[in-house]
Design an enzyme around this catalytic site. Sequence first.
Site, PDB file in Angstrom:
ATOM      1  N   ALA A 140       0.828  -1.207   0.000  1.00  0.00           N
ATOM      2  CA  ALA A 140       0.000   0.000   0.000  1.00  0.00           C
ATOM      3  C   ALA A 140       0.860   1.255   0.000  1.00  0.00           C
ATOM      4  CB  ALA A 140      -0.939   0.001   1.207  1.00  0.00           C
ATOM      5  N   GLU A 159      10.166   3.356   6.326  1.00  0.00           N
ATOM      6  CA  GLU A 159       9.782   1.981   6.652  1.00  0.00           C
ATOM      7  C   GLU A 159      10.585   1.528   7.874  1.00  0.00           C
ATOM      8  OE1 GLU A 159       8.827  -1.660   7.383  1.00  0.00           O
ATOM      9  OE2 GLU A 159       7.695  -0.597   5.841  1.00  0.00           O
ATOM     10  N   ASN A 167       3.545  -7.178   4.526  1.00  0.00           N
ATOM     11  CA  ASN A 167       2.873  -8.470   4.327  1.00  0.00           C
ATOM     12  C   ASN A 167       2.777  -8.843   2.854  1.00  0.00           C
ATOM     13  OD1 ASN A 167       2.397  -9.309   6.939  1.00  0.00           O
ATOM     14  ND2 ASN A 167       0.434  -8.262   7.102  1.00  0.00           N
ATOM     15  N   THR A 168       2.879  -7.858   1.975  1.00  0.00           N
ATOM     16  CA  THR A 168       2.778  -8.143   0.539  1.00  0.00           C
ATOM     17  C   THR A 168       3.854  -9.123   0.095  1.00  0.00           C
ATOM     18  OG1 THR A 168       1.850  -5.951   0.147  1.00  0.00           O
ATOM     19  CG2 THR A 168       2.736  -7.101  -1.762  1.00  0.00           C
ATOM     20  N   GLY A 172       0.761 -14.865  -1.240  1.00  0.00           N
ATOM     21  CA  GLY A 172       0.856 -15.799  -2.359  1.00  0.00           C
ATOM     22  C   GLY A 172       0.821 -15.105  -3.711  1.00  0.00           C
ATOM     23  N   GLY A 173       0.479 -13.814  -3.711  1.00  0.00           N
ATOM     24  CA  GLY A 173       0.500 -13.042  -4.953  1.00  0.00           C
ATOM     25  C   GLY A 173      -0.829 -12.941  -5.669  1.00  0.00           C
ATOM     26  N   ASP A 346       0.963   0.210  14.229  1.00  0.00           N
ATOM     27  CA  ASP A 346       1.618   1.516  14.420  1.00  0.00           C
ATOM     28  C   ASP A 346       0.769   2.674  13.907  1.00  0.00           C
ATOM     29  OD1 ASP A 346       3.571  -0.222  15.169  1.00  0.00           O
ATOM     30  OD2 ASP A 346       5.157   0.644  13.951  1.00  0.00           O
ATOM     31  N   ARG A 405     -13.442 -17.927   4.175  1.00  0.00           N
ATOM     32  CA  ARG A 405     -12.343 -18.302   5.053  1.00  0.00           C
ATOM     33  C   ARG A 405     -12.790 -18.500   6.492  1.00  0.00           C
ATOM     34  NH1 ARG A 405      -7.444 -14.424   2.756  1.00  0.00           N
ATOM     35  NH2 ARG A 405      -6.866 -15.801   1.036  1.00  0.00           N
ATOM     36  N   GLU A 543      -4.060  -2.305   4.981  1.00  0.00           N
ATOM     37  CA  GLU A 543      -4.614  -2.995   6.147  1.00  0.00           C
ATOM     38  C   GLU A 543      -4.719  -2.112   7.384  1.00  0.00           C
ATOM     39  OE1 GLU A 543      -4.076  -7.350   8.354  1.00  0.00           O
ATOM     40  OE2 GLU A 543      -2.778  -6.810   6.674  1.00  0.00           O
TER      41      GLU A 543
END
Length: 577
Positions: A140, A159, A167-168, A172-173, A346, A405, A543
Amino acid sequence: MKTKFLSYFLISTILLGNGMKDGVYIGTGKGYKSDIKTEVIIKNQKIEDIKVISSSDTSIISDAAFNNIKKDIIETQGLGVDMVAGATSSSNGFYRSIIEALKSSGANISELRKIKKEKVLKKEKRELNTDVLVIGGGGAGLAAASSATENGANVILVEKMSFLGGNTILAGGAYNAVDPKRQKPMNIEDSNELFYKQTFEGGDKKGNPKLVKILTDNAYSGIEWLEDKGMKFKDDVFTVLGALYPRSHKPIDPVGTGFILTYEKFLKENNVPILLDTQAKKLIIENNRVVGAVVETPEEILTIKSKNGVVLATGGFSKNIEYRTKYNPKLTENILSTNTPAATGDGINLSQVVNANLIGMEDIQMLPLGDPKTGSLSGNIETTVEDRIFINKKGKRFVAEDERRDVMTNALLNQPDALLYVIVDSQVYPNENDKNNFNESIKELVDENRAVKADSLDELAKKLEMDPEVLTKTIKDYNLAVDKKSDEFGRKLFGKKIKKAPFYAGARIPTIHHTMGGVEINENAEVLNKNGEIIEGLFAAGEVTGGIHGTNRLGGNALADITVFGRIAGEKAANNK
């Protein structure tokens, strides 16, 4: 000055007696995926250089570990260095390989371990100025930084980890989008209306309808945007776990590396400063407007003023036990997570100084497919929903494997030891070097005892310590369901029968995967306060936000979300003059 002299004296004394002989020495250590082979060059009884000869670990993550550890060891001429957070396996493997090499040189390892890098006690202070500050270097944040740059803004990205990706990089893409160009040749009928309906209803209609529509209507243009920057996707679409429909796109590059490398290349070409190991400490507020942030590096405290705006892209809070248990007391520290250690909420903390509204914080998603030891997604032997089943420890199916899920996870929690096995056959893996969605070959997984291989169902059952008759009947019943396109569990997506040896099984457990709650945003990715008013100068994407996915995020929607709203946040911040 006296302290520094004594420190140098101590190091010199140890070096004179360190036992190292000049030469080139090789060592190996177990990394995340396989052995890391390292070359250590000793000259004049000093470590002159350290080179990685071979490693299969994800380079974006492992390179940060290798570079940081190498730098500290050569700088201090000692082994008392810290491992790199988020890259623990790569760090440990690299470190062990260096020790093995140094042992061959005759080095006194116990003495070298005592030498540590001195901590900076008083940090320098500096001020930087830019148009847009992006906090967070996952998908993001990188999308926002790229978008803001395209819209003419000067950008700084910070960062807190030693590497980009968030997390990207662990994903799994899979990226969901309605894509007639790829879907029609596969005889898949789809529409943005169906995508919206499944996303909205899949979250129990708790998502903001306006935000859901923006997501589903703009997901494909996000793919085109990435492709324009050089990213490549495979021609076939598939159904990822919990996606409910075959509209998931798989990048050519493994896992999430394609996204991160694409953005990183674009930002470097445009000379965008990226500050790693940099933690945002607080937002700067002037005249009821967010105008920057105070951030901290290992050496400095920086005040970064951003005249157009700040974008929060710090990810979720699944690794923050206090937050987790506050909103769901059942999610204790004993429950593993798929997420990076950086997912500690954060951005949520930062936003509270401006009274940002939090929404959906109790909506925390679990997956049924975590690694039994680590909770991570890696090691999962499935490649698509249609061609595998789940069985419990008794060899029986217990849920529709194409369900939401949360439905699958709740069903798994009621099974013995909350453990399932994914079952596939050699039609999924015609070759032992064929790979899963995480760039791991089935041979690697079997060799590492993360998957079980058998030449018959009877043999598979015995290896899994279950009744062969029960497993054989389960597979027979499922194959009949494939013919009928229906079963007792209400499964809708059927592919190939499970009939061709060898057969494979992989154990999985429930694991925390995604926090749907976070700061509330509007259609322009502007953060809202508790009165529903826009907080001037503050934007958010990914997220860290809430209100898009409702109670349950569909598989494949996260990468679409961070791309769509990352673009919007960057554009709106750039033009917020």
